[in-house]
Design a protein around this motif. Structure first.
Motif, mmCIF file in Angstrom:
data_model
loop_
_atom_site.group_PDB
_atom_site.id
_atom_site.type_symbol
_atom_site.label_atom_id
_atom_site.label_comp_id
_atom_site.label_asym_id
_atom_site.label_seq_id
_atom_site.Cartn_x
_atom_site.Cartn_y
_atom_site.Cartn_z
ATOM 1 N N PHE A 14 0.863 -1.175 0.000
ATOM 2 C CA PHE A 14 0.000 0.000 0.000
ATOM 3 C C PHE A 14 0.902 1.229 0.000
ATOM 4 C CE2 PHE A 14 -2.389 -3.383 1.939
ATOM 5 C CZ PHE A 14 -3.666 -3.233 1.403
ATOM 6 N N THR A 28 -3.356 9.234 4.676
ATOM 7 C CA THR A 28 -4.074 8.293 3.825
ATOM 8 C C THR A 28 -3.202 7.071 3.553
ATOM 9 O OG1 THR A 28 -5.287 8.006 1.750
ATOM 10 C CG2 THR A 28 -3.375 9.423 1.681
ATOM 11 N N SER A 30 -3.424 3.825 0.726
ATOM 12 C CA SER A 30 -4.195 3.418 -0.446
ATOM 13 C C SER A 30 -3.529 2.312 -1.240
ATOM 14 C CB SER A 30 -4.394 4.630 -1.362
ATOM 15 O OG SER A 30 -3.144 5.065 -1.868
ATOM 16 N N TYR A 35 -8.989 3.377 -0.509
ATOM 17 C CA TYR A 35 -8.145 4.000 0.502
ATOM 18 C C TYR A 35 -8.895 4.228 1.810
ATOM 19 C CZ TYR A 35 -10.499 8.258 -1.225
ATOM 20 O OH TYR A 35 -11.425 9.190 -1.629
ATOM 21 N N LEU A 96 -8.374 -2.269 4.588
ATOM 22 C CA LEU A 96 -7.404 -2.325 3.485
ATOM 23 C C LEU A 96 -7.255 -3.737 2.953
ATOM 24 C CD1 LEU A 96 -4.716 0.131 4.863
ATOM 25 C CD2 LEU A 96 -6.174 0.499 2.858
#
Length: 100
Positions: A14, A28, A30, A35, A96
């Motif tokens: 990520f 953040t 993502s 995200y 996630l």
């Protein structure tokens, strides 16, 4: 200052981004699917005015670091995130992992 770093969660990569702003920090994490973000994310906007984009996202509030973002419960998620099994109260990391 802006910091961008790759992070690995259970074998999946990520991108973590930290943006230092006056009196606040944007956070953040993502991947290509979606995200999670700090409280600056407007879930209502994503679900209404930007609904056609089908954005997969979750929001955690009161977090100040990427580690806190990963462990905090999500305060809200988009409709598209719900379709992947992501729900309010789930940790950022759990959300996630549903995006891989």
């Amino acid at each position: 200052m802006v910091t961008i770093e790759p992070i690995m969660i259970k074998g999946h990569f990520f991108t973590a981004i930290v943006v230092q702003l006056p009196k606040t920090t944007l956070l953040t994490v993502s991947n290509d699917t979606g995200y999670i973000m700090c409280g600056a994310l407007d879930i209502d906007l994503l679900n209404t005015r930007l609904a056609e984009r089908k954005i997969i996202a979750g929001r955690a509030v009161g977090v100040k670091t990427i580690d806190e973002l990963l462990t905090a419960p999500l305060e809200s998620v988009t409709f598209e995130a719900e379709q992947l099994g992501i729900s309010q109260g789930m940790s950022g990391m759990e959300a996630l992992l549903k995006m891989v």
